[in-house]
Write a protein that holds these residues in place. Structure first.
Motif, PDB file in Angstrom:
ATOM      1  N   GLN A 102       3.672 -13.392   8.877  1.00 41.41           N
ATOM      2  CA  GLN A 102       5.045 -13.870   9.008  1.00 41.41           C
ATOM      3  C   GLN A 102       5.868 -13.524   7.765  1.00 41.41           C
ATOM      4  OE1 GLN A 102       4.753 -18.056   9.891  1.00 41.41           O
ATOM      5  NE2 GLN A 102       3.876 -17.719  11.923  1.00 41.41           N
ATOM      6  N   LEU A 103       5.185 -13.067   6.721  1.00 46.63           N
ATOM      7  CA  LEU A 103       5.843 -12.665   5.484  1.00 46.63           C
ATOM      8  C   LEU A 103       6.155 -11.174   5.523  1.00 46.63           C
ATOM      9  CD1 LEU A 103       3.538 -14.595   2.980  1.00 46.63           C
ATOM     10  CD2 LEU A 103       5.667 -15.380   4.030  1.00 46.63           C
ATOM     11  N   LYS A 104       6.828 -10.701   4.483  1.00 49.43           N
ATOM     12  CA  LYS A 104       7.160  -9.278   4.401  1.00 49.43           C
ATOM     13  C   LYS A 104       5.959  -8.514   3.849  1.00 49.43           C
ATOM     14  CE  LYS A 104      10.595  -6.023   2.633  1.00 49.43           C
ATOM     15  NZ  LYS A 104      11.802  -5.853   1.775  1.00 49.43           N
ATOM     16  N   GLY A 105       5.365  -7.678   4.660  1.00 49.23           N
ATOM     17  CA  GLY A 105       4.161  -6.979   4.225  1.00 49.23           C
ATOM     18  C   GLY A 105       4.176  -5.510   4.558  1.00 49.23           C
ATOM     19  N   LYS A 106       3.243  -4.802   3.948  1.00 55.58           N
ATOM     20  CA  LYS A 106       3.064  -3.377   4.212  1.00 55.58           C
ATOM     21  C   LYS A 106       1.577  -3.140   4.395  1.00 55.58           C
ATOM     22  CE  LYS A 106       4.499   1.166   2.463  1.00 55.58           C
ATOM     23  NZ  LYS A 106       5.448   1.397   3.574  1.00 55.58           N
ATOM     24  N   GLU A 107       1.200  -2.543   5.506  1.00 61.04           N
ATOM     25  CA  GLU A 107      -0.206  -2.280   5.793  1.00 61.04           C
ATOM     26  C   GLU A 107      -0.422  -0.786   6.010  1.00 61.04           C
ATOM     27  OE1 GLU A 107      -2.133  -4.791   8.685  1.00 61.04           O
ATOM     28  OE2 GLU A 107      -0.640  -6.382   8.405  1.00 61.04           O
ATOM     29  N   PHE A 108      -1.351  -0.225   5.236  1.00 64.64           N
ATOM     30  CA  PHE A 108      -1.763   1.163   5.422  1.00 64.64           C
ATOM     31  C   PHE A 108      -3.080   1.176   6.185  1.00 64.64           C
ATOM     32  CE2 PHE A 108       0.702   1.372   1.445  1.00 64.64           C
ATOM     33  CZ  PHE A 108       1.578   2.425   1.743  1.00 64.64           C
ATOM     34  N   PRO A 109      -3.260   2.130   7.086  1.00 66.06           N
ATOM     35  CA  PRO A 109      -4.578   2.258   7.745  1.00 66.06           C
ATOM     36  C   PRO A 109      -5.611   2.723   6.726  1.00 66.06           C
ATOM     37  CG  PRO A 109      -3.174   4.106   8.332  1.00 66.06           C
ATOM     38  CD  PRO A 109      -2.309   3.153   7.553  1.00 66.06           C
ATOM     39  N   LEU A 110      -6.883   2.497   7.024  1.00 62.91           N
ATOM     40  CA  LEU A 110      -7.965   2.991   6.187  1.00 62.91           C
ATOM     41  C   LEU A 110      -8.314   4.416   6.615  1.00 62.91           C
ATOM     42  CD1 LEU A 110     -10.201  -0.212   6.057  1.00 62.91           C
ATOM     43  CD2 LEU A 110      -8.422   0.519   4.457  1.00 62.91           C
ATOM     44  N   PRO A 111      -8.951   5.196   5.744  1.00 67.20           N
ATOM     45  CA  PRO A 111      -9.204   6.609   6.038  1.00 67.20           C
ATOM     46  C   PRO A 111      -9.994   6.886   7.310  1.00 67.20           C
ATOM     47  CG  PRO A 111      -9.476   6.210   3.716  1.00 67.20           C
ATOM     48  CD  PRO A 111      -9.299   4.874   4.356  1.00 67.20           C
ATOM     49  N   HIS A 112     -10.827   5.922   7.756  1.00 71.78           N
ATOM     50  CA  HIS A 112     -11.610   6.162   8.966  1.00 71.78           C
ATOM     51  C   HIS A 112     -10.823   5.828  10.235  1.00 71.78           C
ATOM     52  CE1 HIS A 112     -12.332   1.821   8.252  1.00 71.78           C
ATOM     53  NE2 HIS A 112     -12.347   1.760   9.571  1.00 71.78           N
ATOM     54  N   GLU A 113      -9.625   5.295  10.084  1.00 70.10           N
ATOM     55  CA  GLU A 113      -8.826   4.925  11.247  1.00 70.10           C
ATOM     56  C   GLU A 113      -7.963   6.098  11.704  1.00 70.10           C
ATOM     57  OE1 GLU A 113      -8.387   0.134  10.542  1.00 70.10           O
ATOM     58  OE2 GLU A 113      -6.975   1.425   9.496  1.00 70.10           O
ATOM     59  N   ALA A 132       2.878   3.714 -11.821  1.00 71.04           N
ATOM     60  CA  ALA A 132       3.862   4.093 -12.836  1.00 71.04           C
ATOM     61  C   ALA A 132       4.774   2.930 -13.205  1.00 71.04           C
ATOM     62  CB  ALA A 132       4.692   5.274 -12.337  1.00 71.04           C
ATOM     63  N   GLY A 133       4.601   1.790 -12.528  1.00 69.88           N
ATOM     64  CA  GLY A 133       5.380   0.608 -12.873  1.00 69.88           C
ATOM     65  C   GLY A 133       6.555   0.310 -11.971  1.00 69.88           C
ATOM     66  N   LYS A 134       6.753   1.074 -10.901  1.00 65.57           N
ATOM     67  CA  LYS A 134       7.856   0.803  -9.980  1.00 65.57           C
ATOM     68  C   LYS A 134       7.567  -0.470  -9.179  1.00 65.57           C
ATOM     69  CE  LYS A 134      10.707   2.844  -6.350  1.00 65.57           C
ATOM     70  NZ  LYS A 134      10.958   4.060  -5.514  1.00 65.57           N
ATOM     71  N   LYS A 135       8.561  -1.357  -9.091  1.00 65.28           N
ATOM     72  CA  LYS A 135       8.396  -2.623  -8.390  1.00 65.28           C
ATOM     73  C   LYS A 135       8.664  -2.454  -6.892  1.00 65.28           C
ATOM     74  CE  LYS A 135       7.928  -4.577 -12.438  1.00 65.28           C
ATOM     75  NZ  LYS A 135       6.599  -4.990 -12.935  1.00 65.28           N
ATOM     76  N   HIS A 136       8.040  -3.300  -6.099  1.00 62.75           N
ATOM     77  CA  HIS A 136       8.364  -3.355  -4.674  1.00 62.75           C
ATOM     78  C   HIS A 136       8.628  -4.814  -4.307  1.00 62.75           C
ATOM     79  CE1 HIS A 136       4.507  -5.142  -3.462  1.00 62.75           C
ATOM     80  NE2 HIS A 136       3.884  -4.267  -4.232  1.00 62.75           N
ATOM     81  N   HIS A 137       9.091  -5.039  -3.098  1.00 62.52           N
ATOM     82  CA  HIS A 137       9.503  -6.386  -2.704  1.00 62.52           C
ATOM     83  C   HIS A 137       8.670  -6.932  -1.547  1.00 62.52           C
ATOM     84  CE1 HIS A 137      12.895  -6.024  -5.401  1.00 62.52           C
ATOM     85  NE2 HIS A 137      13.189  -4.861  -4.858  1.00 62.52           N
ATOM     86  N   TYR A 138       7.451  -6.428  -1.406  1.00 62.83           N
ATOM     87  CA  TYR A 138       6.569  -6.934  -0.360  1.00 62.83           C
ATOM     88  C   TYR A 138       5.828  -8.178  -0.858  1.00 62.83           C
ATOM     89  CZ  TYR A 138       7.349  -2.422   1.886  1.00 62.83           C
ATOM     90  OH  TYR A 138       7.935  -1.317   2.476  1.00 62.83           O
ATOM     91  N   ASP A 139       5.572  -9.088   0.056  1.00 60.80           N
ATOM     92  CA  ASP A 139       4.751 -10.249  -0.269  1.00 60.80           C
ATOM     93  C   ASP A 139       3.280  -9.873  -0.332  1.00 60.80           C
ATOM     94  OD1 ASP A 139       6.742 -12.454  -0.293  1.00 60.80           O
ATOM     95  OD2 ASP A 139       7.024 -11.870   1.793  1.00 60.80           O
ATOM     96  N   TYR A 140       2.901  -8.871   0.454  1.00 60.48           N
ATOM     97  CA  TYR A 140       1.515  -8.403   0.437  1.00 60.48           C
ATOM     98  C   TYR A 140       1.453  -6.943   0.851  1.00 60.48           C
ATOM     99  CZ  TYR A 140       1.366  -8.609   5.578  1.00 60.48           C
ATOM    100  OH  TYR A 140       1.597  -8.398   6.917  1.00 60.48           O
ATOM    101  N   VAL A 141       0.413  -6.262   0.384  1.00 55.88           N
ATOM    102  CA  VAL A 141       0.164  -4.862   0.750  1.00 55.88           C
ATOM    103  C   VAL A 141      -1.330  -4.708   0.993  1.00 55.88           C
ATOM    104  CG1 VAL A 141       0.398  -2.436   0.108  1.00 55.88           C
ATOM    105  CG2 VAL A 141       2.075  -4.112  -0.741  1.00 55.88           C
ATOM    106  N   TYR A 142      -1.679  -4.008   2.070  1.00 60.26           N
ATOM    107  CA  TYR A 142      -3.091  -3.764   2.390  1.00 60.26           C
ATOM    108  C   TYR A 142      -3.315  -2.270   2.568  1.00 60.26           C
ATOM    109  CZ  TYR A 142      -7.567  -3.638   4.779  1.00 60.26           C
ATOM    110  OH  TYR A 142      -8.876  -3.351   5.123  1.00 60.26           O
ATOM    111  N   GLY A 143      -4.480  -1.801   2.146  1.00 54.95           N
ATOM    112  CA  GLY A 143      -4.828  -0.401   2.341  1.00 54.95           C
ATOM    113  C   GLY A 143      -6.065  -0.031   1.560  1.00 54.95           C
ATOM    114  N   PRO A 144      -6.383   1.262   1.523  1.00 48.69           N
ATOM    115  CA  PRO A 144      -7.569   1.707   0.781  1.00 48.69           C
ATOM    116  C   PRO A 144      -7.337   1.671  -0.727  1.00 48.69           C
ATOM    117  CG  PRO A 144      -6.419   3.588   1.718  1.00 48.69           C
ATOM    118  CD  PRO A 144      -5.734   2.362   2.262  1.00 48.69           C
ATOM    119  N   VAL A 145      -8.425   1.624  -1.461  1.00 54.43           N
ATOM    120  CA  VAL A 145      -8.388   1.651  -2.922  1.00 54.43           C
ATOM    121  C   VAL A 145      -8.163   3.078  -3.386  1.00 54.43           C
ATOM    122  CG1 VAL A 145      -9.784   1.288  -5.009  1.00 54.43           C
ATOM    123  CG2 VAL A 145      -9.857  -0.378  -3.128  1.00 54.43           C
ATOM    124  N   GLY A 146      -7.385   3.238  -4.440  1.00 55.55           N
ATOM    125  CA  GLY A 146      -7.161   4.552  -5.018  1.00 55.55           C
ATOM    126  C   GLY A 146      -8.081   4.803  -6.190  1.00 55.55           C
TER     127      GLY A 146
END
Length: 287
Positions: A102-113, A132-146
């Motif tokens: 219900q919050l503002k989020g961003k979800e990336f698929p995982l590489p096997h998807e 690099a320090g750029k801010k975003h305004h999402y409450d949560y972000v999901y995805g693979p590890v870099g």
């Protein structure tokens, strides 16, 4: 993507000292690190083994925010010498996905998807900007590890086995409940030294090890830059640090400079902020 369930279990790997702090005073987002994959936030994973691996590393290389120490009214020395800092532990939470979404989020698929190829470039760009320090305004972000790209420092390498969920607002952290702390058994020093000994028995010098491991080569170069060392001095420092560094693939999800700071300063001082200042300057030079 995150599970379609209403709830799931997530984990956070750390040391027992930090785990108890989170239990006692809660999650402090202001004390979290900058320049991470999805920005300043409290990171959890759906992968228990991943959390356990991070717990081992965090117990071997403890760091903490100075603001937390001030709140606890303890010194840096008391923190580093506390027995709980050397005990790996993970936190297990129940995550209310229904509330989270219900919050503002961003979800990336995982590489096997199947959707991954369509999102890979946007994921790489997002991670690069956050690091690099750029801010975003999402409450949560999901995805693979870099991870570090060994042949091109301007690229981000994706992990095919590790995921992460950053909770970037207090509203998002409030979706966590039913905290449970589990202490893990530290990996035996004998085992780690045996691994390093076996590795060194197959080569004639540290230079051979470095030539066959580009990440160690990158760490050595950072040691030279950060510590103002010659290549010979950096080799010597790196050789002494191999056993405690714990040659673990999960290390590569932190930049080589991170481990160079850890090698040079270890538990002598709190160096996270100094590390981030160094990385900001480095990013500015690249631009």
């Amino acid at each position: 993507m995150l599970p379609v369930n209403d709830v799931c279990t997530v984990y956070h790997g750390t040391n027992l000292f930090a785990a108890k702090i989170i239990r006692d005073i809660g999650i402090r987002l202001d004390a979290q690190r900058d320049l991470t994959d999805f920005g300043k936030g409290f990171y959890v994973t759906l992968n228990l083994q991943q959390a356990k691996s991070w717990a081992q590393i965090r117990a071997m290389h403890p760091q903490i925010s100075p603001e937390i120490l001030d709140q606890l009214n303890i010194s840096k020395s008391q923190y580093f010498n506390h027995p709980d800092t050397k005990i790996p532990a993970y936190l297990a939470y129940e995550l209310n996905l229904k509330e989270l979404r219900q919050l503002k989020g961003k979800e990336f698929p995982l590489p096997h998807e199947p959707e991954w190829p369509h999102h890979q470039r946007s994921w790489e760009r997002f991670v690069k900007e956050c690091r690099a320090g750029k801010k975003h305004h999402y409450d949560y972000v999901y995805g693979p590890v870099g991870g570090s790209h060994l042949t091109d420092p301007d690229k981000i390498k994706v992990s095919y086995t590790k995921d992460q969920l950053s909770l970037n607002s207090m509203k998002a952290t409030r979706c966590l409940s039913k905290l449970k702390i589990v202490a893990c058994k530290p990996e035996g020093t004998h085992t780690k030294k045996s691994i390093i000994k076996q590795l060194l028995n197959h080569v004639r010098s540290l230079e051979s090890v470095i030539d066959n491991n580009m990440f160690l080569l990158e760490i050595r170069d950072e040691l030279m830059a950060i510590g103002n060392l010659t290549s010979q001095q950096a080799d010597k420092v790196l050789r002494k640090s191999l056993a405690s560094l714990q040659l673990n693939p999960i290390m590569m999800h932190e930049p080589a400079a991170y481990w160079s700071f850890s090698i040079l300063y270890g538990t002598h001082k709190l160096w996270h902020k100094e590390y981030e200042m160094y990385m900001r300057k480095k990013n500015q030079v690249r631009k």
